[in-house]
Scaffold this motif. Structure first.
Motif, PDB file in Angstrom:
ATOM      1  N   TYR A 540       0.851  -1.186   0.000  1.00 26.71           N
ATOM      2  CA  TYR A 540       0.000   0.000   0.000  1.00 26.71           C
ATOM      3  C   TYR A 540       0.887   1.237   0.000  1.00 26.71           C
ATOM      4  CZ  TYR A 540       1.420  -0.285   4.860  1.00 26.71           C
ATOM      5  OH  TYR A 540       2.184  -0.370   5.999  1.00 26.71           O
ATOM      6  N   SER A 541       0.280   2.411  -0.072  1.00 29.19           N
ATOM      7  CA  SER A 541       1.025   3.665   0.047  1.00 29.19           C
ATOM      8  C   SER A 541       0.337   4.563   1.062  1.00 29.19           C
ATOM      9  CB  SER A 541       1.126   4.382  -1.307  1.00 29.19           C
ATOM     10  OG  SER A 541      -0.141   4.848  -1.724  1.00 29.19           O
ATOM     11  N   ILE A 542       1.152   5.348   1.771  1.00 31.70           N
ATOM     12  CA  ILE A 542       0.651   6.354   2.695  1.00 31.70           C
ATOM     13  C   ILE A 542       1.387   7.660   2.409  1.00 31.70           C
ATOM     14  CG2 ILE A 542       0.066   4.684   4.495  1.00 31.70           C
ATOM     15  CD1 ILE A 542       2.636   5.487   5.949  1.00 31.70           C
ATOM     16  N   SER A 543       1.005   8.726   3.094  1.00 27.55           N
ATOM     17  CA  SER A 543       1.690  10.009   2.962  1.00 27.55           C
ATOM     18  C   SER A 543       2.412  10.343   4.256  1.00 27.55           C
ATOM     19  CB  SER A 543       0.697  11.127   2.630  1.00 27.55           C
ATOM     20  OG  SER A 543       0.106  10.918   1.372  1.00 27.55           O
ATOM     21  N   ALA A 544       3.556  11.014   4.129  1.00 29.02           N
ATOM     22  CA  ALA A 544       4.310  11.463   5.298  1.00 29.02           C
ATOM     23  C   ALA A 544       4.696  12.920   5.098  1.00 29.02           C
ATOM     24  CB  ALA A 544       5.550  10.598   5.507  1.00 29.02           C
ATOM     25  N   GLY A 545       4.620  13.705   6.168  1.00 24.24           N
ATOM     26  CA  GLY A 545       4.848  15.134   6.076  1.00 24.24           C
ATOM     27  C   GLY A 545       6.310  15.512   5.941  1.00 24.24           C
ATOM     28  N   ILE A 546       6.550  16.640   5.246  1.00 21.96           N
ATOM     29  CA  ILE A 546       7.908  17.179   5.093  1.00 21.96           C
ATOM     30  C   ILE A 546       7.969  18.644   5.522  1.00 21.96           C
ATOM     31  CG2 ILE A 546       8.592  15.577   3.281  1.00 21.96           C
ATOM     32  CD1 ILE A 546       7.943  17.769   1.232  1.00 21.96           C
ATOM     33  N   GLY A 547       6.929  19.117   6.206  1.00 21.83           N
ATOM     34  CA  GLY A 547       6.911  20.495   6.680  1.00 21.83           C
ATOM     35  C   GLY A 547       6.237  21.456   5.733  1.00 21.83           C
ATOM     36  N   ILE A 548       6.386  21.247   4.419  1.00 23.30           N
ATOM     37  CA  ILE A 548       5.747  22.124   3.431  1.00 23.30           C
ATOM     38  C   ILE A 548       4.676  21.368   2.652  1.00 23.30           C
ATOM     39  CG2 ILE A 548       7.782  23.581   3.165  1.00 23.30           C
ATOM     40  CD1 ILE A 548       8.332  22.033   0.533  1.00 23.30           C
ATOM     41  N   GLY A 549       4.364  20.180   3.071  1.00 19.71           N
ATOM     42  CA  GLY A 549       3.415  19.319   2.376  1.00 19.71           C
ATOM     43  C   GLY A 549       3.676  17.881   2.771  1.00 19.71           C
ATOM     44  N   SER A 550       3.495  16.970   1.836  1.00 16.76           N
ATOM     45  CA  SER A 550       3.727  15.558   2.126  1.00 16.76           C
ATOM     46  C   SER A 550       4.193  14.848   0.868  1.00 16.76           C
ATOM     47  CB  SER A 550       2.458  14.891   2.665  1.00 16.76           C
ATOM     48  OG  SER A 550       1.423  14.933   1.697  1.00 16.76           O
ATOM     49  N   LEU A 551       4.796  13.678   1.062  1.00 17.98           N
ATOM     50  CA  LEU A 551       5.250  12.837  -0.036  1.00 17.98           C
ATOM     51  C   LEU A 551       4.790  11.410   0.223  1.00 17.98           C
ATOM     52  CD1 LEU A 551       8.893  14.166  -0.590  1.00 17.98           C
ATOM     53  CD2 LEU A 551       6.952  14.451  -2.137  1.00 17.98           C
ATOM     54  N   PRO A 552       4.617  10.613  -0.838  1.00 17.43           N
ATOM     55  CA  PRO A 552       4.141   9.240  -0.649  1.00 17.43           C
ATOM     56  C   PRO A 552       5.236   8.309  -0.145  1.00 17.43           C
ATOM     57  CG  PRO A 552       4.527   9.655  -2.963  1.00 17.43           C
ATOM     58  CD  PRO A 552       4.730  10.965  -2.262  1.00 17.43           C
ATOM     59  N   VAL A 553       4.801   7.291   0.571  1.00 19.61           N
ATOM     60  CA  VAL A 553       5.689   6.226   1.043  1.00 19.61           C
ATOM     61  C   VAL A 553       5.074   4.906   0.612  1.00 19.61           C
ATOM     62  CG1 VAL A 553       6.852   5.195   3.019  1.00 19.61           C
ATOM     63  CG2 VAL A 553       6.268   7.628   3.062  1.00 19.61           C
ATOM     64  N   TYR A 554       5.857   4.064  -0.066  1.00 21.33           N
ATOM     65  CA  TYR A 554       5.388   2.759  -0.523  1.00 21.33           C
ATOM     66  C   TYR A 554       5.873   1.700   0.462  1.00 21.33           C
ATOM     67  CZ  TYR A 554       4.951   5.356  -4.936  1.00 21.33           C
ATOM     68  OH  TYR A 554       4.643   6.281  -5.901  1.00 21.33           O
ATOM     69  N   LEU A 555       4.927   0.932   1.002  1.00 27.26           N
ATOM     70  CA  LEU A 555       5.252  -0.002   2.078  1.00 27.26           C
ATOM     71  C   LEU A 555       4.625  -1.365   1.833  1.00 27.26           C
ATOM     72  CD1 LEU A 555       4.510   2.462   5.013  1.00 27.26           C
ATOM     73  CD2 LEU A 555       6.777   1.610   4.414  1.00 27.26           C
ATOM     74  N   THR A 556       5.184  -2.374   2.481  1.00 31.20           N
ATOM     75  CA  THR A 556       4.573  -3.700   2.469  1.00 31.20           C
ATOM     76  C   THR A 556       4.836  -4.383   3.802  1.00 31.20           C
ATOM     77  OG1 THR A 556       4.330  -5.761   1.227  1.00 31.20           O
ATOM     78  CG2 THR A 556       6.558  -4.903   1.451  1.00 31.20           C
ATOM     79  N   TYR A 557       3.806  -4.995   4.342  1.00 29.04           N
ATOM     80  CA  TYR A 557       3.917  -5.814   5.546  1.00 29.04           C
ATOM     81  C   TYR A 557       4.057  -7.274   5.139  1.00 29.04           C
ATOM     82  CZ  TYR A 557       2.884  -2.844   9.634  1.00 29.04           C
ATOM     83  OH  TYR A 557       2.946  -1.942  10.666  1.00 29.04           O
ATOM     84  N   PHE A 558       4.840  -8.037   5.885  1.00 31.22           N
ATOM     85  CA  PHE A 558       4.988  -9.469   5.657  1.00 31.22           C
ATOM     86  C   PHE A 558       4.537 -10.243   6.890  1.00 31.22           C
ATOM     87  CE2 PHE A 558       7.974  -7.748   2.598  1.00 31.22           C
ATOM     88  CZ  PHE A 558       7.807  -8.575   1.499  1.00 31.22           C
ATOM     89  N   THR A 559       4.054 -11.454   6.661  1.00 34.54           N
ATOM     90  CA  THR A 559       3.775 -12.342   7.781  1.00 34.54           C
ATOM     91  C   THR A 559       5.037 -13.107   8.157  1.00 34.54           C
ATOM     92  OG1 THR A 559       3.013 -14.063   6.248  1.00 34.54           O
ATOM     93  CG2 THR A 559       1.330 -12.647   7.246  1.00 34.54           C
ATOM     94  N   ARG A 560       5.071 -13.553   9.398  1.00 34.08           N
ATOM     95  CA  ARG A 560       6.152 -14.416   9.868  1.00 34.08           C
ATOM     96  C   ARG A 560       5.832 -15.863   9.501  1.00 34.08           C
ATOM     97  NH1 ARG A 560       4.836 -11.135  14.390  1.00 34.08           N
ATOM     98  NH2 ARG A 560       6.442  -9.583  14.916  1.00 34.08           N
ATOM     99  N   ASP A 561       6.727 -16.764   9.888  1.00 32.19           N
ATOM    100  CA  ASP A 561       6.513 -18.185   9.602  1.00 32.19           C
ATOM    101  C   ASP A 561       5.255 -18.721  10.276  1.00 32.19           C
ATOM    102  OD1 ASP A 561       8.779 -18.296   8.042  1.00 32.19           O
ATOM    103  OD2 ASP A 561      10.081 -18.979   9.668  1.00 32.19           O
ATOM    104  N   ASP A 562       4.879 -18.129  11.432  1.00 29.66           N
ATOM    105  CA  ASP A 562       3.698 -18.623  12.148  1.00 29.66           C
ATOM    106  C   ASP A 562       2.404 -17.970  11.673  1.00 29.66           C
ATOM    107  OD1 ASP A 562       3.927 -16.076  13.150  1.00 29.66           O
ATOM    108  OD2 ASP A 562       4.080 -16.656  15.260  1.00 29.66           O
ATOM    109  N   GLY A 563       2.482 -17.103  10.656  1.00 29.88           N
ATOM    110  CA  GLY A 563       1.285 -16.480  10.105  1.00 29.88           C
ATOM    111  C   GLY A 563       0.922 -15.151  10.720  1.00 29.88           C
ATOM    112  N   THR A 564       1.616 -14.714  11.767  1.00 31.82           N
ATOM    113  CA  THR A 564       1.358 -13.392  12.344  1.00 31.82           C
ATOM    114  C   THR A 564       2.122 -12.331  11.563  1.00 31.82           C
ATOM    115  OG1 THR A 564       3.184 -13.635  13.922  1.00 31.82           O
ATOM    116  CG2 THR A 564       0.995 -14.369  14.633  1.00 31.82           C
TER     117      THR A 564
END
Length: 575
Positions: A540-564
């Motif tokens: 997914y993508s979110i926005s993060a502030g830079i003081g004069i606006g914001s820029l996008p951040v591209y992120l991904t979460y992974f599961t562990r071996d146990d599924g969490t």
């Protein structure tokens, strides 16, 4: 000793080496010219703002206590500063101004650099008191592993959680769209401004990137032959299908849509397109091909929902696409030849039905049994309620077709059966329970497949959408793991979802915890969830502030071996 001196002299004569004196450092001499050239190249590199480095950092005191609501100010010192280039908000002048960020409850922040040189971060506490500073070098190709601190001072720990370095400003615009997976690779679509005059006046380029692990996108291809722009009263956008793999290239089907702006519901025109990307020699750019569909068929949706209609490659060089028939506004499956010419309409040719797309789209399946590939499609709208479902099964070799019946007596179907690991899985009842169907009789001339007598252990969902659409929307598999994605809303507009994991060949499942909320956002597209190396990842993508606006951040979460889920997401890296 004499032999060594003689060897040195022979080497100098053989390679025509020159020994420079200090006077040779004069700018008019060769070495001085070389130094000037290197300095010029460094200056050009500093001016090149067509790249971006994103850091995910944590700031804490010497005891590990985070600086909650602390403030950081950061910038890059390089040749542009040495030469007095005027700063600008986003590097328009060749020199980027300082940015600021407020640390969160964990003392973390996303930090953006669009220049190369010596980066400096000043840390202040929540009362704006100086705490410490840190400096490090930003350069093209930097990674988390190669990151190193040059200097630091003050009572602070500067902890690098993750780092991503992007070329060509691929992380400068919020147009991150996961497209799905094919042949073990995950695909995303990115749209990057080429010329920008304002929020209502810009021209963009589209890119498709792919990854083998969901984190490192190492293959990027620009889409040529399309116009992506917004011009005050209209805009032109792309909608892109899921990828398919034909054995040597990845194929996408696209809709280039022109519509009114800002009232985006008013459609103006459309082009039906296909895009090929070689799997073995991926090009830097690839041009689209126009499809010769009837004038009343459009690969187009009059909504902003993600692509949910089926698209497949199967059999001996054929593609299934699902354009919309206007003015009936009915999704119509069409079979194409390998050269994208039309083979036939699958409604009239095979009695396939996609009129009820919220349910029937899940019913289109690729089934491989006995070494033969079959395309399975619904032949009517989903019956509500029903203990029996009939589908059409089309042989991929000769296109012979026959009816296949799934008998669930005395249970009522909640979803179409989905083919997984040689079996079919479907959900049943108002509180959906998962069962399997064996495929032993599938190759008979008129087969009936019977539901197993016992449910899949643990496969009982808490979701209930009143039996208005299929709860079971998708299955993502890799390694020995299968992930079942259930959703109350087919279009994934504010859905409630549930995910089950099986690692024992469908004998049992266990629930995956809810999608992480830290540094995250709500799911809006089922293709945001993929599987690689036996694990699940949510991009997914979110926005993060830079003081004069914001820029996008591209992120991904992974599961562990146990599924969490892992505690923190990873920054997506794009070549």
């Amino acid at each position: 000793m004499n032999r060594i001196v003689l060897l040195i002299l022979l080497s100098i004569l053989s390679f025509q080496c020159r020994i420079f004196k200090p006077s040779n450092l004069d700018p008019t001499e060769d070495l001085g010219s070389l130094q000037s050239l290197l300095r010029f190249l460094a200056l050009a590199d500093a001016y090149n703002t067509q790249s971006q480095t994103v850091l995910f950092m944590k700031f804490a005191d010497s005891n590990g206590t985070p600086y909650v609501n602390g403030i950081i100010e950061y910038s890059v010192y390089n040749e542009a500063d040495e030469n007095g280039i005027q700063i600008s908000p986003y590097g328009e002048s060749g020199n980027v101004q300082s940015y600021t960020a407020t640390l969160d409850a964990s003392g973390r922040a996303f930090i953006f650099f669009s220049e190369r040189g010596i980066a400096n971060i000043i840390l202040k506490d929540s009362s704006n008191n100086f705490v410490g500073s840190v400096s490090f070098r930003i350069y093209n190709g930097i990674t988390k592993q190669s990151f190193s601190i040059l200097s630091r001072n003050g009572d602070a720990q500067f902890i690098l959680e993750d780092l991503a370095n992007y070329r060509n400003r691929l992380a400068s615009y919020e147009s991150f769209v996961p497209l799905g997976s094919a042949n073990g690779r995950q695909f995303i679509y990115l749209q990057v401004p080429r010329t920008y005059f304002g929020i209502n006046d810009f021209v963009s380029d589209g890119y498709i990137a792919s990854s083998a692990d969901g984190e490192n996108y190492d293959l990027v291809t620009k889409i040529d032959g399309v116009t992506l722009e917004r011009k005050v009263t209209y805009e032109t956008i792309l909608e892109i299908s899921k990828p398919v793999f034909n054995g040597y290239e990845y194929v996408f089907f696209l809709s280039e849509e022109k519509r009114d702006y800002p009232t985006i519901a008013n459609y103006q025109s459309n082009r039906n397109l296909a895009l090929r990307i070689s799997a073995f020699f991926p090009p830097a750019a690839s041009s689209v091909t126009s499809l010769s569909l009837d004038s009343n068929l459009f690969l187009f949706r009059d909504t902003n929902f993600p692509w949910m209609y089926p698209v497949f490659y199967f059999g001996n060089g054929r593609y299934l696409i699902t354009p919309t028939l206007y003015t009936a506004v009915e999704v119509t499956p069409i079979l194409l030849h390998s050269d994208f010419s039309v083979n036939q309409n699958m409604v009239s040719g095979f009695s396939c039905s996609l009129a009820d797309s919220t349910r029937n789209s899940v019913g289109f399946q690729l089934v491989t049994i006995g070494g033969t590939e079959y395309l399975q499609c619904p032949n009517s709208s989903f019956p509500i309620p029903s203990q029996s479902i009939e589908v059409r099964s089309i042989n991929g070799n000769g296109l012979e077709n026959r009816a296949v019946t799934f008998d669930a007596t005395p249970q009522s179907f909640d979803s179409y059966p989905i083919f997984v690991r040689g079996k079919f899985v479907a959900t049943f009842g108002a509180t959906p329970i998962g069962y399997t169907f064996n495929s032993e009789n599938y190759l008979l001339s008129s087969p009936t497949l019977t539901r197993s007598s016992t449910p899949i252990s643990g496969f009982t969902s808490f979701l209930n959408n009143g039996n208005t659409s299929s709860i079971l929307r998708s299955v993502k598999s890799s390694g020995n793991a299968d992930y079942f994605l259930l959703s109350t809303v087919p279009s994934f507009v504010t859905p409630t979802i549930e995910i089950f994991r099986s690692t024992d060949g469908l004998s049992s499942v266990s629930p995956i915890p809810s999608l992480p909320s830290l540094y995250s956002t709500s799911i809006s597209n089922p293709e945001q969830i993929q599987s690689a190396n036996g694990k699940l990842n949510y991009s997914y993508s979110i926005s993060a502030g830079i003081g004069i606006g914001s820029l996008p951040v591209y992120l991904t979460y992974f599961t562990r071996d146990d599924g969490t889920w892992e505690d923190l997401p990873k920054l997506i890296k794009i070549r």
